[in-house]
Design an enzyme around this catalytic site. Structure first.
Site, PDB file in Angstrom:
ATOM      1  N   GLY A 185      13.508 -20.980  21.237  1.00 42.85           N
ATOM      2  CA  GLY A 185      12.710 -21.646  20.216  1.00 42.85           C
ATOM      3  C   GLY A 185      12.013 -20.659  19.306  1.00 42.85           C
ATOM      4  N   SER A 186      12.304 -20.688  18.017  1.00 49.09           N
ATOM      5  CA  SER A 186      11.818 -19.643  17.139  1.00 49.09           C
ATOM      6  C   SER A 186      12.060 -20.023  15.683  1.00 49.09           C
ATOM      7  CB  SER A 186      12.525 -18.331  17.483  1.00 49.09           C
ATOM      8  OG  SER A 186      13.905 -18.565  17.705  1.00 49.09           O
TER       9      SER A 186
END
Length: 216
Positions: A185-186
């Site tokens: 997640g980024s």
């Protein structure tokens, strides 16, 4: 489907732990409950496999195009002042990568990698407006043969805790090649000259190395 090298160690560890737990619990649980546990383990392991997948992809190679550095959703398109390196007004395009997206990052343009810097920081959710300046992040500047510069940031999110980067300052880089990987997640921010012709809209899904997000 291929598995990216960043995931091999993680998959080995997770697989070993899940197999060990399933083996231990098989001696204590009734059969029907054990089958549920094994099914849950397979689903959980499947999540890690899809996260680290590295799908075969036909890359977009176009000297006048800026391709998306990541799979994800466009969450920001706005005029901003870039304070770290370019120190001028730019168009910022931000792409949010959920845990379900491919997390391999690719080089958006061919050119010279002029600048690279790692910044330790916080772990705000990646779509937070301040994450670009406060979160753990890598900043990269690539100079196109025309002299135009592109700044890109790999930003760790609330779940991500490791940003991998594969290139070196001064290196000649090729559009679409592997730039790095962000785990779990980024977000990727791209800063372009004001005159760039933007080709994406808010909420649009992108494919790294394939979707044209702008043109010079």
């Amino acid at each position: 489907m291929r598995i990216h090298r960043e995931g091999l160690g993680t998959l080995l560890i997770v697989g070993f732990i899940l197999a060990g737990l399933d083996f231990i619990f098989c001696m204590y649980l009734p059969a029907w409950m054990y089958y549920i546990l094994v099914s849950a383990s397979i689903i959980f392991y499947g999540f890690f496999i899809q996260f680290f997948r590295n799908p075969n992809r036909i890359l977009t190679i176009d000297d006048n195009a800026i391709v998306s550095p990541a799979d994800g959703t466009v969450v920001v398109i706005e005029k901003v002042f870039e304070p770290e390196y370019l120190k001028t007004d730019c168009i910022q395009i931000s792409i949010f990568m959920s845990p379900l997206n491919v997390h391999l990052n690719r080089v958006p343009i061919s050119g010279t990698l002029e600048y690279y810097k790692y910044h330790p920081g916080k772990y705000l959710v990646a779509f937070h407006p301040k994450s670009s300046l406060l979160n753990e992040r890598n900043t990269t500047v690539i100079t196109h043969k025309s002299g135009k510069k592109l700044l890109m940031r790999q930003i760790a999110g609330a779940v991500a805790r490791r940003i991998c980067f594969y290139l070196k300052e001064g290196e000649q880089v090729q559009q679409g090649y592997e730039l790095g990987f962000i785990k779990f997640g980024s977000r990727c921010d791209v800063f372009l000259p004001l005159e760039a012709d933007i080709k994406v809209v808010m909420g649009q899904e992108t494919k790294g190395g394939q979707t044209v997000i702008a043109r010079w």
